[in-house]
Structure formats: structure tokens, C-alpha cells
Design a protein around this motif. Structure first.
Motif, mmCIF file in Angstrom:
data_model
loop_
_atom_site.group_PDB
_atom_site.id
_atom_site.type_symbol
_atom_site.label_atom_id
_atom_site.label_comp_id
_atom_site.label_asym_id
_atom_site.label_seq_id
_atom_site.Cartn_x
_atom_site.Cartn_y
_atom_site.Cartn_z
ATOM 1 N N ASP A 39 0.852 -1.194 0.000
ATOM 2 C CA ASP A 39 0.000 0.000 0.000
ATOM 3 C C ASP A 39 0.885 1.240 0.000
ATOM 4 O O ASP A 39 0.800 2.115 0.866
ATOM 5 C CB ASP A 39 -0.999 0.003 1.162
ATOM 6 N N ASN A 69 -2.779 -4.168 -1.932
ATOM 7 C CA ASN A 69 -4.001 -4.161 -2.728
ATOM 8 C C ASN A 69 -4.288 -2.781 -3.328
ATOM 9 O O ASN A 69 -4.757 -2.677 -4.455
ATOM 10 C CB ASN A 69 -5.202 -4.655 -1.900
ATOM 11 N N HIS A 162 2.323 -7.984 2.370
ATOM 12 C CA HIS A 162 1.309 -6.960 2.662
ATOM 13 C C HIS A 162 0.224 -7.564 3.554
ATOM 14 O O HIS A 162 -0.130 -7.001 4.582
ATOM 15 C CB HIS A 162 0.707 -6.387 1.375
ATOM 16 N N HIS A 202 -1.357 -3.743 5.985
ATOM 17 C CA HIS A 202 -2.738 -3.948 5.540
ATOM 18 C C HIS A 202 -3.775 -3.817 6.659
ATOM 19 O O HIS A 202 -4.849 -3.292 6.413
ATOM 20 C CB HIS A 202 -2.864 -5.315 4.849
ATOM 21 N N ARG A 274 -8.474 -1.556 3.069
ATOM 22 C CA ARG A 274 -7.404 -1.424 4.042
ATOM 23 C C ARG A 274 -6.073 -1.162 3.359
ATOM 24 O O ARG A 274 -5.797 -1.634 2.329
ATOM 25 C CB ARG A 274 -7.275 -2.683 4.884
HETATM 26 FE FE LIG Z 1 -3.963 -2.972 2.113
#
Ligand SMILES: [Fe+2]
Ligand SMILES: [Fe+2]
Length: 274
Positions: A39, A69, A162, A202, A274
Motif C-alpha cells: 500500500d 491491494n 502486505h 494492511h 485497508r
Molecule cells: Fe492494504
């Protein structure tokens, strides 16, 4: 002594330019390497990665990262990784990097990981194609992590993820979303190959400390969890004893850590964000 600085969930965008660079000034006095646990960007847009690349370029320590993500959200993860690599960042996904430090050799194996849940409450590769694909992705990334860790012959080995490998470092998050925050398959991969530490992010509202069933320490370094620019974990030359110290404080007014505002934002965001 090998000194590892780590942070996750920077969520950098063009509007946050400059804040990170200031936080990281002088990091070489405290750490040999900086690990970033995914992230990196807000929405996976190339201009966000360019903003981060400007902040990291020429940093006084080696930087190793995995994507999260958010870095996949615009469906341009290869571009994000490429921009960061141009700035000298080692972006890992199923591979590993060796860094020789004055205190010994450090190996970092990295994968994004994925969800699926934890033993007793996990998804299975069963039923609809979408469900099979979900769990298959987690299995594939876990296998890639296991291979990457096994390839390392260094004094200290770290798994950089992550998603979370254990539920302990999720405590503070709603239990209903644990399956979207990580998978026990990642911990099984770590325990089979062996490692000295697992770093992940995360889980913005999670907990820093955990351990795999096989006894490997796990640290959630999401910035809203560690509440500072980065955490530092140190290892003796033998690689088996970890100590931890704080990096620069969260409350030094530099603006990188956004305090309660970002923590509250995380609390209201859906699990997928998240
Ligand atoms: Fe994340
Ligand atoms: Fe995040």
C-alpha cells in the motif's frame, strides 16, 4: 548487528509530497535497510508512484518493498513497480534480494500475499470459480514466498508481505473481516522455509506483535499501528535474536503519520480498502 527499518501502508499521493522525505532523513544512522510492506499508493495510479519515487530516490539506505491491494486498484501494478525500480527500490513479488550490511548479510523474500482467513475460519478452493480463484491466488503467493525464502542463504532472513500470516496481528480489526486481511497459508509457508521475522501491513487497526505457529515473530508495521515513521528491528550476527526500538516518533509533527484522523478513516473503510 543488522538494523531493519520497516513501515507499511504509506498510501502516498501527489498531495503528500515532501512529508516522507523529511521523515526518512537520517535513517542511515538508525537502520541498514528500509522495508515497505505494501500500500505504497492511495489508488495505484502511476502519478502516485512517481510522487513516492521522488521521495525515495537517492535515500541513504537500500529500500525493499512489496505492493499492496491499493497498488493494484488501477490495474497497473507493473507500472507502479517499474517506476519504483527506476528510483532504486527493490520491488519483490515471489522473489528475494540479498543485502550485505556491516553487521552481516540480510535476505528479504517478498510477496503481496492475499486473504482467505485462518485455521478454523478459512475459505477453501471449493465451489464457484470465483471462490476457487480467490483461494488459489493465496496458495500460489504462499508457494512463491516459500520458494523465495528457501533460496536465501543469509545470516538473517525476513519475509516481507502486505497481507497478514496470523490473526494475532489483526486484533483490533473487526473479526468479520479477518479473511480479507490475511491467510494462515502464508504462515505455513514461512514455517516450512524458516525465517527470522515476518513483516506485514494492511491491517490498519491491528496489533504490532504476533508469532507464527512455528515460532517466527510477526510484526504488523502499518503506519497507523506503529504510530511512527518506521519501526526498527535489530538482529545479532547469528540472526536469531531480535530486538526492537522505535524510529522517529509519531508525534514529532512531521505530518507523515496522520494520527487519529487516518485511524478513524481506516475504521470506517470497507475491508477491501485497508
Ligand atoms: Fe492494504
Ligand atoms: Fe493499507
Amino acid at each position: 548487528m543488522i538494523r531493519v527499518a520497516a513501515v507499511g501502508d504509506l498510501h502516498v499521493g501527489p498531495d503528500s509530497a515532501g512529508a516522507l522525505r523529511e521523515q526518512l532523513s537520517g535513517i542511515h544512522e538508525k537502520a541498514d535497510v528500509l522495508l515497505i510492506a505494501g500500500d505504497l499508493t492511495k489508488g495505484g495510479e502511476p502519478e502516485e508512484a512517481e510522487a513516492l519515487a521522488l521521495e525515495l530516490e537517492g535515500l541513504s539506505v537500500r529500500v525493499v518493498a512489496v505492493l499492496g491491494n491499493h497498488d493494484h486498484h488501477a490495474d497497473r501494478p507493473a507500472e507502479i513497480a517499474g517506476l519504483l525500480r527506476e528510483a532504486g527500490v527493490a520491488v519483490l513479488e515471489g522473489d528475494a534480494v540479498r543485502i550485505d550490511t556491516p553487521g552481516g548479510s540480510l535476505g528479504v523474500a517478498g510477496v503481496k500475499g492475499f486473504g482467505g482467513g485462518f485455521s478454523g475460519a478459512s475459505g477453501a478452493e471449493f465451489g464457484e470459480p470465483e471462490m476457487k480463484a480467490f483461494i488459489r491466488h493465496t496458495k500460489e503467493r504462499s508457494e512463491a514466498l516459500e520458494s523465495a525464502l528457501a533460496s536465501l542463504e543469509t545470516d538473517v532472513r525476513i519475509a516481507l508481505l502486505h497481507y497478514a500470516p496470523v490473526r494475532e496481528t489483526l486484533l483490533g480489526e473487526p473479526p468479520e473481516i479477518f479473511p480479507f486481511l490475511g491467510s494462515y497459508l502464508l504462515a505455513e509457508a514461512v514455517d516450512r522455509s524458516g525465517a527470522d521475522l515476518v513483516i506485514h501491513g494492511h491491517a490498519h487497526r491491528g496489533t504490532e506483535h504476533g508469532v507464527t505457529p512455528g515460532g517466527v515473530n510477526v510484526r504488523n508495521v502499518a503506519q497507523t499501528v506503529i504510530r511512527q515513521a518506521y519501526a526498527i528491528y535489530g538482529f545479532d550476527a547469528g540472526g536469531r535474536r531480535e530486538w526492537a526500538t522505535a524510529g522517529r516518533g509519531a508525534h514529532d509533527g512531521q505530518g507523515l503519520w496522520e494520527g487519529r484522523a487516518s485511524r478513524d478513516a481506516a475504521s470506517s473503510a470497507p475491508a477491501s480498502e485497508r
